[in-house]
Each structure stands twice: as C-alpha cells, then as structure tokens.
Design a protein around this motif. Sequence first.
Motif, PDB file in Angstrom:
ATOM      1  N   VAL A   1       0.841  -1.203   0.000  1.00 33.07           N
ATOM      2  CA  VAL A   1       0.000   0.000   0.000  1.00 33.07           C
ATOM      3  C   VAL A   1       0.873   1.248   0.000  1.00 33.07           C
ATOM      4  N   MET A   2       0.318   2.328  -0.492  1.00 30.75           N
ATOM      5  CA  MET A   2       1.032   3.600  -0.554  1.00 30.75           C
ATOM      6  C   MET A   2       0.892   4.423   0.725  1.00 30.75           C
ATOM      7  N   ALA A   3      -0.095   4.102   1.555  1.00 27.87           N
ATOM      8  CA  ALA A   3      -0.305   4.881   2.787  1.00 27.87           C
ATOM      9  C   ALA A   3      -0.814   3.946   3.873  1.00 27.87           C
ATOM     10  N   LYS A   4       0.100   3.251   4.537  1.00 31.96           N
ATOM     11  CA  LYS A   4      -0.276   2.190   5.471  1.00 31.96           C
ATOM     12  C   LYS A   4      -1.006   2.717   6.704  1.00 31.96           C
ATOM     13  N   GLY A   5      -0.483   3.778   7.325  1.00 32.78           N
ATOM     14  CA  GLY A   5      -1.084   4.295   8.555  1.00 32.78           C
ATOM     15  C   GLY A   5      -2.554   4.639   8.415  1.00 32.78           C
TER      16      GLY A   5
END
Length: 375
Positions: free
Chosen positions: A71-75
């Motif tokens: 994924v590009m934005a895990k948080g």
Amino acid sequence: MSEIIPVISATGLFTPPESVSNAELVESFNAYVDLFNARHAAEIAAGSVQELAPSSVEFIEKASGIKSRFVMAKGPVLDPETMAPRWRERTNDELSVLAEMGVKAAQDALAAAGRDARDVDAVLCACSNLERPYPAIAIEIQNALGIEGFGFDMNVACSSATFGIQTAADYIRAGNARSVLVVSPEICTGHNNMKNRDSHFIFGDVATAVLVEAKDVAPAQHWEIVGTKLKTVFSNNIRNNFGFLNCASPEGIGAPDKLFVQEGRKVFKEVVPMVAAMIVEESDRLGIEAAALRRLWLHQANQGMNRLISQRVLGHEANEDESPTVLDTYGNTSSAGSIIAFHKHNTDLGAGDLGVICSFGAGYSAGTVFVRKAA
C-alpha cells in the motif's frame, strides 16, 4: 514493405515500500466494527441499523487466497477512524502520486531493455484508478521522463494493461510509433471500501510498465506478440459510481456506491467461462494448441477463478509453474496483476515457448496477449 512485428522488449515494476498483512488488516477492521457497533448500539437494539460482524484471517484467505498487499499509505489505511489512503495534497508543480509511481515502473522497464527515454515515441497510462481527468497522467509521465511524441490515459478497469498493449502493438504495426510505454499505476486502496467485510481485504497498490517496440529495434531478449484479443460485455456486477458529477452531493464522497462494489458470485459464474472460452478460441485462431501453452499469466483477482480458467484452458488443474500467482503477496492490483505475474515469472522460459497474458474485470472487460519468447 515488410511486416512490422511488435514485441514486448521489457517490463518494469514499482512496489510500494509498505505492506499490510491479513492479521494487521483484520485487527484494524475489527476495531472499526467495535467502534461502529458501540456508536450505534441504540439503533442496533431497535433494529434500524444492522450490527457489523468481525472479519478473520481464515475468512480472507479462504475467500481470496490473499495473505498481504502493498500500500502507498499504510497508517491511514489501518486507522479505524480513516480506513483510506491519505497524504498531503501536492501542488500543480509537483509530480502527482500516480505519475511518480508510473515513472519508477517505466524507468525499471527502460533499464531492463537498455533503452533511453528519448527512444520512446508514446506513453499510454492504462489503469483503473486515475488520479484526475486532466491533464493526462500519461502526459505528466511523458514530461517527467523527457519523452517526445504523445501520451494519453485509458481506462478499461482491470483489463486496462492488456488493452493498452494491443493499442501499442497496433500503433507499431501501422508505423505510427516504434517504441511505446504502457504504464499502469494503481492505487486501488483509494477506491476500496475498507469498511466492508466482503471487500476490505481485496486490493493493493502497485505500478507496472510494459515496453512495446518494433522487433527490429528490440533487444535480443524479447517476447514476440503473436496475437491479441479484446472483449467487453456490459455488466453492473462490478461497479464504481464515483465521478465529478456526483462527488459534490451530500451523499457523494464515501458513499458505498462511490467505491468498488461487486456481486462476487455472479462475477465468478459469468466471467470464468467467458475468459476460458476467449483464450481457447483465440488459441485456435492463431493455430496454437491451448493445452500446449507453456504459461498462463492471469489476472490476479481470485485464486479460485484462476484455478478454473486454467483448468478449462489446459485440460487439467494448473500447477504454480503453469499459472503463477502473485495474488498472495500483492492482492488484487487491478490492471497491473497479470503484468506483475509476467514480470516476475518469465525469465525461466526458453526460446519458442508460448504463453498468454490475460486480464479480466469490470465492464465486463477481458484481454489476451499471446506471446512467444524469442531468445
């Protein structure tokens, strides 16, 4: 005038640095379920709101075969209060997220072919999840790479890459280009409903690139494009209603039908025979024994679908060598899936070996690219 033969000179891949395991995803989803049920306890008790059920790692792996995804934005994706990718909005003078991913995949393909960007005539950005309508992401990628010529975006959902490959091959056969990059950057997590138990686990993010060129300028190590076949059949069973005409409405962004929705069982029942028949019929047209195909690089959406399609094509259940899987570690990456499988699982084949890259998905759409290894 001799026939111009299009080939795949090289492929490229950009994989995001972060991945999400099923265990992490389930923990996030179940935390959201607990929050939702607590916040709507009165309505649930009154029967006006449906209580949400938790997910499990076992459920995900049985339903899909997926074990993790990049994924590009895990948080933000794992935050129970957000459950969607988020990052700082870039200015118009900065490279967009999708273009940045596409450039990295394209550079990987160019390096593999020993090709300079100045040798490329066109860029096609073929993907499901375009960041904006215009200016075209393809033109932004073209500009970032320093490519002369032209570029445009195209969207045929999960079949975008194979449709792009045929388009590139047609340009080359017609003499309108000698070298074309087909780039497929996919941020599928942006269109996924992470709050839906039946689909929160499906998608991942990635970017691929395919360098399609005339055979006489291609490197010795290449794949001849023997034939291509495209097919579309209208269906509402996979749908996404998001667009600029509805995103300003009160029910707009975030509404369930403005994200990915599907009737999974109907899709399975209708797409499997359609795709299997398409591969077999095109094999016959090309004079190729379908059962003799050395490898099937199939769309990476569901392991059960791929198992049945390959069985109908080959006449037996395919093993991992005959139909390799990347779904377990990448998840469904829409148009990029079959290209990742090809990128990671083609170097071991020998000269003359035949295979097919096949994608299928929303539309319905399906595309096949039959290839023969040259050296």
